[in-house]
Enzyme design. Structure first.
Site, PDB file in Angstrom:
ATOM      1  N   ASP A  13       6.867 -25.635 -11.520  1.00  0.00           N
ATOM      2  CA  ASP A  13       6.881 -26.456  -9.650  1.00  0.00           C
ATOM      3  C   ASP A  13       6.371 -26.513  -9.096  1.00  0.00           C
ATOM      4  O   ASP A  13       6.160 -25.402  -8.462  1.00  0.00           O
ATOM      5  CB  ASP A  13       8.227 -25.892  -9.011  1.00  0.00           C
ATOM      6  CG  ASP A  13       8.365 -27.019  -8.228  1.00  0.00           C
ATOM      7  OD1 ASP A  13       7.285 -27.377  -7.724  1.00  0.00           O
ATOM      8  OD2 ASP A  13       9.320 -26.928  -7.244  1.00  0.00           O
ATOM      9  N   LYS A  76      -2.633 -30.575  -3.992  1.00  0.00           N
ATOM     10  CA  LYS A  76      -1.909 -31.670  -5.064  1.00  0.00           C
ATOM     11  C   LYS A  76      -1.974 -33.054  -4.175  1.00  0.00           C
ATOM     12  O   LYS A  76      -1.659 -34.119  -5.167  1.00  0.00           O
ATOM     13  CB  LYS A  76       0.006 -31.079  -4.603  1.00  0.00           C
ATOM     14  CG  LYS A  76       0.546 -31.826  -5.901  1.00  0.00           C
ATOM     15  CD  LYS A  76       2.064 -31.604  -5.722  1.00  0.00           C
ATOM     16  CE  LYS A  76       2.996 -32.249  -6.566  1.00  0.00           C
ATOM     17  NZ  LYS A  76       4.491 -31.416  -6.404  1.00  0.00           N
ATOM     18  N   GLU A 181       9.849 -34.503 -10.816  1.00  0.00           N
ATOM     19  CA  GLU A 181      11.188 -33.748  -9.432  1.00  0.00           C
ATOM     20  C   GLU A 181      12.134 -33.055  -9.794  1.00  0.00           C
ATOM     21  O   GLU A 181      12.700 -32.330  -9.963  1.00  0.00           O
ATOM     22  CB  GLU A 181      10.301 -32.965  -8.486  1.00  0.00           C
ATOM     23  CG  GLU A 181       8.637 -32.575  -8.420  1.00  0.00           C
ATOM     24  CD  GLU A 181       8.343 -32.277  -7.740  1.00  0.00           C
ATOM     25  OE1 GLU A 181       7.646 -33.001  -6.179  1.00  0.00           O
ATOM     26  OE2 GLU A 181       6.807 -32.308  -8.071  1.00  0.00           O
ATOM     27  N   ASP A 209      15.370 -35.081  -2.361  1.00  0.00           N
ATOM     28  CA  ASP A 209      13.858 -34.476  -2.275  1.00  0.00           C
ATOM     29  C   ASP A 209      12.727 -34.376  -1.926  1.00  0.00           C
ATOM     30  O   ASP A 209      12.242 -34.894  -2.058  1.00  0.00           O
ATOM     31  CB  ASP A 209      13.250 -33.991  -4.191  1.00  0.00           C
ATOM     32  CG  ASP A 209      12.429 -33.374  -4.723  1.00  0.00           C
ATOM     33  OD1 ASP A 209      12.413 -32.396  -3.273  1.00  0.00           O
ATOM     34  OD2 ASP A 209      11.829 -32.896  -5.173  1.00  0.00           O
TER      35      ASP A 209
END
Ligand code: AMP
Length: 529
Positions: A13, A76, A181, A209
């Site tokens: 992850d 990211k 994810e 999420d």
């Protein structure tokens, strides 16, 4: 006969703020979250240069307030993005580290010490984090590790996915699959459930999420036999815990400036110290209604101290919380599912610990209790590790039986030079939420008499106008035989693989002339560190 030693694959992850690695352990018949060198199960997605060494994870995070200009986090948010993207420009304004424009409008992180300078692409920074996780796995497993499944936000566009694959390659990993994810969390949840109980019926569930930088909502279905299908996805790649931290920091700046009649907003070190303190206060406010922020010598020798209430935190972020619920509504409507038909609402990601988020979600689902059976910080890596084991034919029956059907998060379309096409009309070839892998074709006619070539531009997004969507790439098809307008037929084909990566090809029907593009990485690969 000697038993073949099976290779272990890892699930990673790669988070905006924290990353996590996991692997399937045949000996224990389960997934284990792998601790980093410091013994912790999550690693800050943070890289620094102290003038001599590159520091990764906790060592980088621990020196951030002394060396904020040479400590990069949030990378990211730069993956697969262009320097001139307005969101990138917004982010750059809020970061203490430097980001410059590189070749092909690629953002480059710049570290400086004395007269020395080091420049890294977002892929290179991410690859350092990935390599660090890979090394932790290698040490823990006692074997070499090359095969990995890496997770990406469901809403990552093609270039962001490609950049993530490139980062994996630079880290010496064979990226077997990218998986979104929430889908990964669904695998963890699905496996968790199916090992503990039998599914009496098919289940529809929603995964909410919300981590540090991104927010994903997905609607999925698990069949009795373990087929997990993604029905619809939604969310925002720029919404998460860091936005809440920023809102708190801005408020603290206002309070300080007003009280002390000073301006702390240009003091990068003070802002970084405030950010760390606010993030901690935010976490406290998930379990208490009041907390204090105390920072000695914040600015020009003045200490800062204030009480922060949960009510104030909720007021500052009310808008963000409302947007989250809007995304849930949109995802349900995209999937054509009524909220009463959702069996379980699963929450993952650190920011779902915020009581207001939980309360709003419960209220939206008319009082339904939320599922928190899987650890919010580890669920995504857990699911990726299961998928890695599945792809390498490791694991028990449950792991091997897993079948995953994912969807494409955004519509993909083109603009072609054909008659009656307006300058910026986008024609959708693959609508959003189409199951992948998939192949779709479209036929077009030439526009002019004796047209020899045709330009094809590829876009991603939901608007009917290309300029409101994301431009992915373009190419020119050559070799069209001379003929009156509209007589030559061109076949355009979109192919999306299981990683969500797109190949577009075009062919002249009459003579087979062909051209194609893989929607490309945004820059060239290098291996300099
Ligand atoms: P993740 O990417 O899932 O690890 O989530 C990281 C984000 O969750 C960061 O923005 C953290 O500040 C936030 N977070 C972690 N724990 C809590 C908590 N107890 N309350 C509020 N936010 C939290």
């Amino acid at each position: 006969m000697s038993k073949r030693v099976r290779e272990t694959g890892i699930g990673i992850d790669l988070g905006t703020t924290y990353s996590c690695v996991a692997a399937w352990f045949d000996q224990h018949n389960r997934v284990e979250i792998i601790p980093n060198q410091q013994g912790n199960k999550t690693t800050p997605s943070c890289v620094a240069w102290d003038g001599t060494n590159i520091l990764i994870g906790e060592p980088a995070m621990n020196q951030i307030s002394r060396n904020s200009k040479n400590t990069v986090f949030d990378v990211k948010r730069l993956m697969g993005s262009r320097f001139d993207d307005s969101r990138v420009q917004e982010d750059i304004k809020s970061w203490p580290f430097e980001v410059n424009e590189g070749c092909g409008k690629k953002p480059m992180v710049v570290f400086r010490h004395d007269s020395q300078e080091k420049k890294f692409s977002p892929e290179e920074i991410s690859s350092m984090i990935l390599k660090n996780l890979k090394d932790a796995a290698k040490a823990y497993l006692g074997t070499t590790v090359t095969n990995a499944v890496i997770t990406v936000p469901a809403y990552f566009i093609d270039q962001q996915r490609q950049a993530t694959k490139d980062a994996g390659k630079l880290a010496g990993l064979n990226v077997m699959r990218l998986v979104s994810e929430p889908t990964s969390a669904a695998i963890a949840y699905g496996l968790d459930k199916s090992t503990n109980m039998n599914f009496p019926k098919e289940k529809t569930f929603l995964i909410f999420d919300m981590g540090g930088g991104t927010f994903d909502v997905s609607l999925l279905n698990i069949s009795k036999s373990g087929v997990i299908s993604v029905i619809a996805v939604g969310g925002d790649t720029h919404l998460g815990g860091e936005d809440f931290d920023k809102a708190m920091v801005n408020y603290c700046v206002q309070v300080f400036n007003k009280k002390e009649k000073k301006d702390v907003s240009k003091n990068a070190r003070a802002l970084m110290r405030l950010k760390l303190a606010c993030e901690k206060a935010k976490r406290d406010l998930s379990s208490t209604t009041h907390t204090t922020i105390d920072i000695d010598f914040l600015h020009e020798g003045i200490d800062f101290s204030m009480t922060f209430s949960r009510a104030k935190f909720e007021e500052l972020n009310a808008n963000f919380f409302n947007i989250c619920i809007k995304h849930v509504e949109n995802c349900l409507s995209d999937g054509n599912v009524h909220k009463k038909d959702v069996d379980d609402v699963v929450i993952v990601g650190g920011s779902t610990r915020i009581p207001k988020v939980q309360q709003m979600l419960t209220e939206f689902f008319d009082g339904k209790p939320l599922c928190r059976s899987i650890n919010a910080d580890e669920a995504v890596a857990y699911g990726a590790a299961v998928l890695a084991a599945n792809l390498l034919s490791n694991g028990n029956e449950k792991v091997q039986d897993l079948v995953l059907l994912d969807v494409t998060p955004l519509s993909l379309g083109i603009w072609v030079e054909v008659k009656d096409t307006h300058e910026d009309d986008m024609s959708v070839v693959i609508p959003r939420n189409t199951p992948i892998p998939t192949t779709r074709e479209r036929n077009y006619n030439t526009r002019y008499d004796n047209q020899e070539t045709m330009v094809i531009k590829v876009f991603q997004g939901e608007s009917g106008k290309t300029k409101e969507n994301i431009f992915l790439n373009s190419f020119r098809l050559y070799g069209i035989p001379a003929a009156p307008a509209r007589e030559q037929k061109i076949n355009v084909c979109f192919n999306i693989d299981a990683n969500g990566i797109l190949i577009v090809s075009a062919e002249v029907k009459s003579n087979g002339s062909k051209n194609c593009i893989k929607i490309d990485k945004t820059g060239t690969l290098s291996n300099r560190w």
